[in-house]
Design a protein around this motif. Structure first.
Motif, PDB file in Angstrom:
ATOM      1  N   GLY A   6       1.028  -1.341   0.098  1.00 35.53           N
ATOM      2  CA  GLY A   6       0.066   0.018   0.130  1.00 35.53           C
ATOM      3  C   GLY A   6       0.914   1.135  -0.039  1.00 35.53           C
ATOM      4  N   SER A   7       0.307   2.364  -0.452  1.00 42.01           N
ATOM      5  CA  SER A   7       1.096   3.573  -0.365  1.00 42.01           C
ATOM      6  C   SER A   7       0.107   4.971  -0.167  1.00 42.01           C
ATOM      7  CB  SER A   7       1.558   4.083  -2.013  1.00 42.01           C
ATOM      8  OG  SER A   7       2.401   2.764  -2.484  1.00 42.01           O
ATOM      9  N   LEU A   8       0.862   5.768   0.388  1.00 43.81           N
ATOM     10  CA  LEU A   8       0.055   7.234   0.428  1.00 43.81           C
ATOM     11  C   LEU A   8       0.815   8.116  -0.594  1.00 43.81           C
ATOM     12  CD1 LEU A   8       0.714   7.764   4.325  1.00 43.81           C
ATOM     13  CD2 LEU A   8      -1.434   7.080   2.975  1.00 43.81           C
ATOM     14  N   SER A   9      -0.082   9.042  -1.209  1.00 43.54           N
ATOM     15  CA  SER A   9       0.331   9.976  -2.080  1.00 43.54           C
ATOM     16  C   SER A   9      -0.435  11.344  -1.717  1.00 43.54           C
ATOM     17  CB  SER A   9       0.242   9.644  -3.615  1.00 43.54           C
ATOM     18  OG  SER A   9      -1.301   9.588  -3.769  1.00 43.54           O
ATOM     19  N   ALA A  10       0.084  12.443  -1.915  1.00 43.10           N
ATOM     20  CA  ALA A  10      -0.144  13.709  -1.605  1.00 43.10           C
ATOM     21  C   ALA A  10      -1.777  14.026  -2.144  1.00 43.10           C
ATOM     22  CB  ALA A  10       0.419  14.724  -1.677  1.00 43.10           C
TER      23      ALA A  10
END
Length: 140
Positions: free
Chosen positions: A52-56
């Motif tokens: 999983g990832s986070l992006s702005a």
């Protein structure tokens, strides 16, 4: 690690495309350069089981992107663990909230977010005009 992450992100994209029958990813391209945080769940042998990832997303808010658990690893709480780690990383980044988007044909994904304290919101950002988007938010 980078090749495993790319492989899992590609598997996530392919699965969503298969579910919808077309290239369904409407978000910004997700790469190592555009991800603010990235997590991989591995088993005891080191095999990557999920990612999983986070992006702005704007205004200090982060979007959960490509939360994916390999089909042979589902049902073991890996998705919950990945999401909780992403939330912890968003808190470290001092985000006021985290958002997520998925399509109508992904009720299992929606249930994961609701189970982890997210509430349904109107489509945001790039998804604003997408009538088939389900969007969620959780304040931190």
């Amino acid at each position: 690690m980078r090749s495993r992450a790319c492989g899992l992100r590609a598997a996530a994209r392919l699965e969503v495309d298969r579910v919808y029958g077309y290239a369904a990813d409407q978000g910004r391209p997700l790469t190592a350069a555009t991800a603010a945080a990235h997590v991989i769940a591995r088993d005891q042998s080191g095999l990557a089981r999920g990612t999983g990832s986070l992006s702005a997303a704007g205004d200090g808010v982060f979007e959960v992107r490509r939360l994916f658990v390999r089909p042979d690893s589902r049902g073991n709480g890996i998705g919950d663990l990945l999401l909780l780690e992403l939330l912890a990383q968003a808190e470290e980044l001092q985000a006021p909230a985290v958002v997520a988007e998925m399509g109508l044909l992904q009720p299992h994904a929606a249930a994961l977010f609701v189970r982890n304290g997210f509430t349904r919101i109107r489509p945001f950002g790039l998804y604003h005009d997408h009538t088939e988007s389900l969007c969620f938010s959780r304040a931190l």
